[in-house]
Every structure is written in structure tokens, then in C-alpha cells.
Design an enzyme around this catalytic site. Structure first.
Site, PDB file in Angstrom:
ATOM      1  N   TYR A 134       0.814  -1.211   0.000  1.00 52.53           N
ATOM      2  CA  TYR A 134       0.000   0.000   0.000  1.00 52.53           C
ATOM      3  C   TYR A 134       0.854   1.270   0.000  1.00 52.53           C
ATOM      4  O   TYR A 134       1.776   1.424   0.803  1.00 52.53           O
ATOM      5  CB  TYR A 134      -0.955   0.065   1.204  1.00 52.53           C
ATOM      6  CG  TYR A 134      -1.627   1.429   1.290  1.00 52.53           C
ATOM      7  CD1 TYR A 134      -2.632   1.776   0.380  1.00 52.53           C
ATOM      8  CD2 TYR A 134      -1.205   2.384   2.203  1.00 52.53           C
ATOM      9  CE1 TYR A 134      -3.211   3.027   0.398  1.00 52.53           C
ATOM     10  CE2 TYR A 134      -1.771   3.647   2.232  1.00 52.53           C
ATOM     11  CZ  TYR A 134      -2.778   3.965   1.326  1.00 52.53           C
ATOM     12  OH  TYR A 134      -3.333   5.222   1.343  1.00 52.53           O
TER      13      TYR A 134
ATOM     14  N   HIS B 172      -2.581  16.809  -3.369  1.00 47.56           N
ATOM     15  CA  HIS B 172      -3.057  16.977  -1.997  1.00 47.56           C
ATOM     16  C   HIS B 172      -2.820  18.385  -1.449  1.00 47.56           C
ATOM     17  O   HIS B 172      -3.264  18.696  -0.329  1.00 47.56           O
ATOM     18  CB  HIS B 172      -2.377  15.953  -1.085  1.00 47.56           C
ATOM     19  CG  HIS B 172      -2.920  14.554  -1.229  1.00 47.56           C
ATOM     20  ND1 HIS B 172      -3.106  13.946  -2.445  1.00 47.56           N
ATOM     21  CD2 HIS B 172      -3.312  13.642  -0.302  1.00 47.56           C
ATOM     22  CE1 HIS B 172      -3.593  12.724  -2.267  1.00 47.56           C
ATOM     23  NE2 HIS B 172      -3.728  12.514  -0.971  1.00 47.56           N
TER      24      HIS B 172
ATOM     25  N   ASN C  71       1.457  11.891   5.200  1.00 48.46           N
ATOM     26  CA  ASN C  71       0.834  11.205   6.333  1.00 48.46           C
ATOM     27  C   ASN C  71       1.600  11.594   7.585  1.00 48.46           C
ATOM     28  O   ASN C  71       2.803  11.359   7.681  1.00 48.46           O
ATOM     29  CB  ASN C  71       0.911   9.685   6.160  1.00 48.46           C
ATOM     30  CG  ASN C  71      -0.224   9.124   5.324  1.00 48.46           C
ATOM     31  OD1 ASN C  71      -0.239   7.948   5.035  1.00 48.46           O
ATOM     32  ND2 ASN C  71      -1.180   9.945   4.933  1.00 48.46           N
TER      33      ASN C  71
ATOM     34  N   TYR D  17     -16.427  33.905  44.177  1.00 49.35           N
ATOM     35  CA  TYR D  17     -15.700  32.733  43.686  1.00 49.35           C
ATOM     36  C   TYR D  17     -14.529  33.093  42.775  1.00 49.35           C
ATOM     37  O   TYR D  17     -13.506  32.411  42.757  1.00 49.35           O
ATOM     38  CB  TYR D  17     -16.651  31.814  42.908  1.00 49.35           C
ATOM     39  CG  TYR D  17     -17.634  31.031  43.737  1.00 49.35           C
ATOM     40  CD1 TYR D  17     -17.669  31.136  45.125  1.00 49.35           C
ATOM     41  CD2 TYR D  17     -18.544  30.171  43.123  1.00 49.35           C
ATOM     42  CE1 TYR D  17     -18.582  30.424  45.870  1.00 49.35           C
ATOM     43  CE2 TYR D  17     -19.458  29.445  43.860  1.00 49.35           C
ATOM     44  CZ  TYR D  17     -19.482  29.577  45.238  1.00 49.35           C
ATOM     45  OH  TYR D  17     -20.377  28.861  45.976  1.00 49.35           O
TER      46      TYR D  17
ATOM     47  N   ARG E 234     -11.875  33.806  45.367  1.00 50.13           N
ATOM     48  CA  ARG E 234     -11.684  32.758  46.372  1.00 50.13           C
ATOM     49  C   ARG E 234     -11.326  31.416  45.749  1.00 50.13           C
ATOM     50  O   ARG E 234     -10.600  30.609  46.345  1.00 50.13           O
ATOM     51  CB  ARG E 234     -12.974  32.633  47.186  1.00 50.13           C
ATOM     52  CG  ARG E 234     -12.865  31.694  48.352  1.00 50.13           C
ATOM     53  CD  ARG E 234     -14.076  31.611  49.264  1.00 50.13           C
ATOM     54  NE  ARG E 234     -15.298  32.214  48.813  1.00 50.13           N
ATOM     55  CZ  ARG E 234     -16.500  31.656  48.949  1.00 50.13           C
ATOM     56  NH1 ARG E 234     -16.607  30.447  49.464  1.00 50.13           N
ATOM     57  NH2 ARG E 234     -17.589  32.274  48.551  1.00 50.13           N
TER      58      ARG E 234
ATOM     59  N   PHE F 212      -1.359   7.619  11.726  1.00 44.40           N
ATOM     60  CA  PHE F 212      -1.584   9.006  11.331  1.00 44.40           C
ATOM     61  C   PHE F 212      -2.870   9.580  11.919  1.00 44.40           C
ATOM     62  O   PHE F 212      -3.161  10.766  11.768  1.00 44.40           O
ATOM     63  CB  PHE F 212      -1.670   9.112   9.801  1.00 44.40           C
ATOM     64  CG  PHE F 212      -2.606   8.094   9.186  1.00 44.40           C
ATOM     65  CD1 PHE F 212      -3.953   8.085   9.473  1.00 44.40           C
ATOM     66  CD2 PHE F 212      -2.109   7.121   8.331  1.00 44.40           C
ATOM     67  CE1 PHE F 212      -4.806   7.152   8.927  1.00 44.40           C
ATOM     68  CE2 PHE F 212      -2.962   6.173   7.768  1.00 44.40           C
ATOM     69  CZ  PHE F 212      -4.310   6.197   8.070  1.00 44.40           C
TER      70      PHE F 212
ATOM     71  N   GLU G 174     -11.759   6.164   4.169  1.00 42.22           N
ATOM     72  CA  GLU G 174     -11.380   6.891   5.388  1.00 42.22           C
ATOM     73  C   GLU G 174     -12.672   7.350   6.050  1.00 42.22           C
ATOM     74  O   GLU G 174     -13.085   8.508   5.947  1.00 42.22           O
ATOM     75  CB  GLU G 174     -10.436   8.036   5.016  1.00 42.22           C
ATOM     76  CG  GLU G 174      -9.145   7.480   4.410  1.00 42.22           C
ATOM     77  CD  GLU G 174      -8.322   8.498   3.649  1.00 42.22           C
ATOM     78  OE1 GLU G 174      -8.638   9.712   3.726  1.00 42.22           O
ATOM     79  OE2 GLU G 174      -7.371   8.093   2.969  1.00 42.22           O
TER      80      GLU G 174
END
Length: 496
Positions: free
Chosen positions: A54, A84, A196, A278, A281, A327, A411
Site C-alpha cells: 500500500y 493533496h 501522512n 468565587y 476565592r 496518522f 477513510e
């Protein structure tokens, strides 16, 4: 100064030092050996294996079943980087791009990624020559790594894309030629190794953690000044009451506030009230919870930046190439969303102290001016702080609880950690501004208490602040004062 890239653990403190002190990078002999050994193994494996691997001899994502011939393996990787590079939106700040380069180099140095030595060295060259790729803030799904931003970051390796160099945005090819650097011809697997990975997410996380650590210390110091200015009580900050609950951040905050208020004449004055709101404190509990969250997230992020996070992962010593999911950004997306909540709460409680300081109680004039009515004074800075708090609350919606499938369903679950990272950074910036507004108010309130004084340590800090930001006698334009207060915090050394 030189930092040697090696398999030794890289801490967030060391990363901060490398970036802030402008270290140059150099690959250690061990890193070179690991990178070359892995590359040699991968080349042998491709030559002797007849089944597809792959991302090495196949397409990517849902195209994983499409085999690619040996003559096209280099083109396959170059095509991957180009196709990409789909980032959009705002440019990533240059300091974070430097972090991305550093963390990508570190990730590739373990010898599990199959890159050429020359490819990693070219990334080092970009870092050392301050040739910073133009990267965009939008586009990462946080699974299959940070594909789009890392593709934009790696385009200059091929002589493509744009870079920021010596204050100018230029074509990468021109800058490489000017610096005597040649583009890299990618070999099998290298495009995936570069794209990746979680370096976009983790670089933002590291930057946010470094900023958040400063904010935590500054919040204690500013909160201490506000406490004295409000005529607050020191009792809730004693060791005994904070030790019994045993959260380390709580005790650390209580001790920090006591440190800043040591020998304060204001604390020696008799108190008419038996307890404070608060927001004063409960500083140990709220600031402390932030610190404990920050410590947890820092540990997770340090693990991430010391890991190879591309796919497939190559194990030469085991004769294995494993296509898995290292990844995937979920391990850091969830903590980044958690830290976003914690940082936002630091701003949330700060705004409440601002509100109390302008409320016209405990001997302070309404809106911290001598003649309220004619003057609005510090009325509207509180509005500004409230607006910023509201924005941070909206940004706290966890993006890691969402997933939109991609790559034709291959994916089918992603972390959205890229969005967790960018909004975390926005919340850190927002909280810095809120704390700057609190300091503006606290310093004004201290002056209105004169001739009383706060602690020697805070009086010295107050004096330094007044060199940059004046006391407000009558109404004036407040935007420059807020901006000056932000700049003052950015340059303030953190000592406690």
C-alpha cells in the site's frame, strides 16, 4: 547553536528553546544510519516482492487496489504531493511552520518511514535557511494525517509552491536556486511519508502549550494583583486548606498567589467581609484545574512529537511493512479540545474579576475613575472581555466529536484534529487579551487605593507596567491601552 536530530526524546521545553534561540538543525550520525537503513530495506523489498504494498506500489485511499508500475513510482509520489496541496484560509504563522518542519524532520528520523536521506536533509535545509513554505490553516481532517497542510509544506521540496523568505513571499523554485539547493526527486513511499503525519496538529499544540504555560503563570500574578486591589482575603490560599484536596495544580496556584502577595500592606488591613466571590476565592481550584489539564495534555503531545506517524510503517529489523493508522489524530485531538476548555476557563474567571473590580464596591469607584458619570472609565473594556469570552466559549465545541467520511468511504472516521488545533490557538490568543484587560483594570484599581501599597513584588511589576500603560484620569481611547497591555504581557518574563 546546533540541535542534533536523533532518536533521543524531544521535550516541549527543548522545542521551545530550538525555536526561540534560532538553533540550526543537523542530522546525527545515528539518525542518518536509521534513515538510510530503512530506505535500503524498502528498495530491496520492492525489487523482490511480487505482491502490492500500500502506498508504495499502489494508489492511495480508496485507490489502494490500483497497482502502479515500477517506472511510475516516482511520478506517483510527486502527483500525491501536488494533488493533496489543497490548503486554504489564513496562512499558518511562520513560527508554527518552523515547528512543523522541525517535527516532521524528527518524525522521519526514526527510520520507520522509508524516506531518502536527501529528502530529510532538504527539510533541514529549509529550516536552517529560514525558507518557510506557505501553509494554510484549513484543509486537514486530522486522519491520514494532516494531508493538505503537509502537502503545501512539502511542495518546495519539489521546487513547487511558495515560501516566505527574508520577509518576502516568493516562488519556491527561485529561492532554492538562490540558496544553491536543488529540488528532490521523490522515490517510492516518500510522498506518503511526507504527507501522512500529525505535524500540523502537533505543531499547533506545542505552540499553544508553550503559550498556555505562560498564561497560567501570568493569570496567578494578575489574579494576585486583582485580589489585593479588590481588598480580598488571603485565607483561601493557605497550604492546609489546599493540601486536603490534593490536586497539584490547586496547591501550586495557592502558593503562587501567596508568593506574589508576600509582605503586602493591603493584606495586613482588617477585612470587613468574611469571604470573597468565587472568581477570587476559587482561583486555586480553577487555575489549578487548568494547570492539571495542561500537564496531562503536555504529556500526550510529547509522546506524539516523539513518534513516527506516517503510513505504512516500515520495520527493517522485523522484515515488516505494516499499513495501519498511526496518522489518526484522535490521540491528540481529544486532549487539544480538553485544553481548549481549560484555557477558555482561565479567561472566563479573569473576566469575572474584571467585572468585580469595576462594580463600585469595597471602596473602589464605579468603573475605576474618580468622576463616574462624566467619565465611563473602564466600563467598556469589560464588555470587550465579555465578548472575547463568549467567542472562546463557542470555539470550545469539540471538533473531535465529529467525523465526515472521505476518500469514497475508505477513510470513514476522521479526528478533525486540525480544527481542534487551530481553534485551540485562537483561544490561547483570546485568553491573553482577556488577562491583559484584567491587568489594565487591576493596575488602575491599585492606583486608586493609594497611599496603600500591594506587595513589593507586585509594586515593582506595577511600576514596570506604568512605563508602558498610563493611569487613566479621564476618559481616553482605550484600544491603544489594551494593545499596550497585551504587548506588556508578551514581553513579561514568567518566574513563578
Amino acid at each position: 547553536m546546533i540541535h542534533h536530530i536523533s532518536p533521543e526524546r524531544l521535550t516541549i521545553e527543548r522545542v521551545s528553546e530550538i525555536i526561540d534561540s534560532h538553533y540550526r538543525l543537523k542530522l546525527s550520525e545515528r539518525a542518518k544510519e536509521l534513515i538510510q537503513t530503512c530506505r535500503d530495506y524498502l528498495d530491496r523489498k520492492i525489487a523482490t516482492t511480487d505482491h502490492p504494498i500500500y502506498g508504495v506500489t499502489t494508489g492511495f485511499g480508496s485507490l489502494c487496489n490500483v497497482s502502479v508500475g515500477a517506472d511510475d513510482l516516482s511520478q506517483l509520489q510527486e502527483n500525491l504531493v501536488k494533488s493533496h496541496a489543497c490548503g486554504t484560509g489564513d496562512e499558518v504563522p511562520e513560527d508554527i511552520v518552523r515547528l512543523m518542519l522541525l517535527l516532521k524532520i524528527q518524525s522521519l528520523s526514526y527510520g520507520n518511514s522509508g524516506t531518502q536521506l536527501v529528502t530529510v536533509q532538504r527539510l533541514v535545509d529549509l529550516f536552517n535557511n529560514d525558507i518557510l513554505p506557505v501553509v494554510y490553516s484549513q484543509g486537514s481532517l486530522g486522519a491520514s494525517g494532516d494531508l493538505a497542510p503537509l502537502a503545501n509544506m512539502c511542495l518546495p521540496l519539489l521546487g513547487l509552491g511558495e515560501v516566505n523568505y527574508k520577509g518576502h513571499r516568493r516562488m519556491a523554485a527561485d529561492v532554492l536556486k538562490e540558496c544553491g539547493l536543488t529540488p528532490v526527486r521523490l522515490m517510492s513511499k516518500e510522498g506518503l511519508a511526507l504527507l501522512n503525519g500529525t505535524q500540523f496538529m502537533s505543531a499547533h499544540a506545542v505552540h499553544a502549550i508553550i503559550g498556555a504555560r505562560r498564561l497560567g503563570a501570568l493569570a496567578d500574578k494578575i489574579g494576585a494583583m486583582s485580589l489585593d486591589a479588590f481588598d480580598g482575603r488571603i485565607d483561601p490560599f493557605g497550604d492546609a486548606v489546599n493540601i486536603v484536596r490534593a490536586h497539584p495544580g490547586q496547591l501550586a496556584t495557592a502558593r503562587a498567589v501567596r508568593h506574589w502577595l508576600e509582605d503586602s500592606p493591603m493584606q495586613q488591613m482588617p477585612k470587613k467581609h468574611v469571604q470573597d466571590p468565587y472568581s477570587f476565592r476559587c482561583m486555586p481550584q480553577v487555575h489549578g484545574a487548568f494547570k492539571d489539564t495542561l500537564e496531562y495534555v503536555s504529556t500526550v503531545i510529547e509522546t506524539e512529537i516523539n513518534s513516527p506517524t506516517d503510513n505504512p510503517t516500515v520495520f527493517p529489523e522485523l522484515d515488516m511493512i505494516v499499513s495501519a493508522g498511526n496518522f489518526h489524530g484522535e490521540p491528540i485531538a481529544l486532549p487539544m479540545d480538553f485544553l481548549a476548555l481549560a484555557v477558555a476557563e482561565l479567561g472566563n474567571i479573569s473576566e469575572r474579576r474584571i467585572f468585580r473590580l469595576i462594580s463600585g464596591t469595597r471602596g473602589l469607584p464605579s468603573f475605576l475613575v474618580a468622576n463616574p458619570g462624566l467619565n465611563s472609565g473602564f466600563m467598556i473594556p469589560q464588555y470587550t472581555a465579555a465578548s472575547i469570552v463568549n467567542q472562546s466559549k463557542g470555539l470550545c465545541w469539540p471538533t473531535s466529536c465529529d467525523s465526515i467520511p472521505s476518500s469514497q468511504g475508505q477513510e470513514d472516521h476522521v479526528s478533525m484534529g486540525g480544527n481542534s488545533a487551530t481553534k485551540l490557538l485562537r483561544i490561547v490568543d483570546n485568553t491573553r487579551r482577556i488577562l491583559a484587560i484584567e491587568l489594565l483594570n487591576a493596575a488602575q484599581a491599585i492606583d486608586l487605593r493609594r497611599p496603600l501599597k500591594t506587595s513589593p513584588a507586585l509594586e515593582e511589576w506595577h511600576e514596570q507596567f506604568r512605563r508602558d500603560v498610563p493611569f487613566v484620569e479621564n476618559d481616553t481611547v482605550m484600544t491603544p491601552l489594551i494593545a499596550a497591555s497585551v504587548r506588556f504581557l508578551e514581553k513579561t518574563p514568567v518566574t513563578c
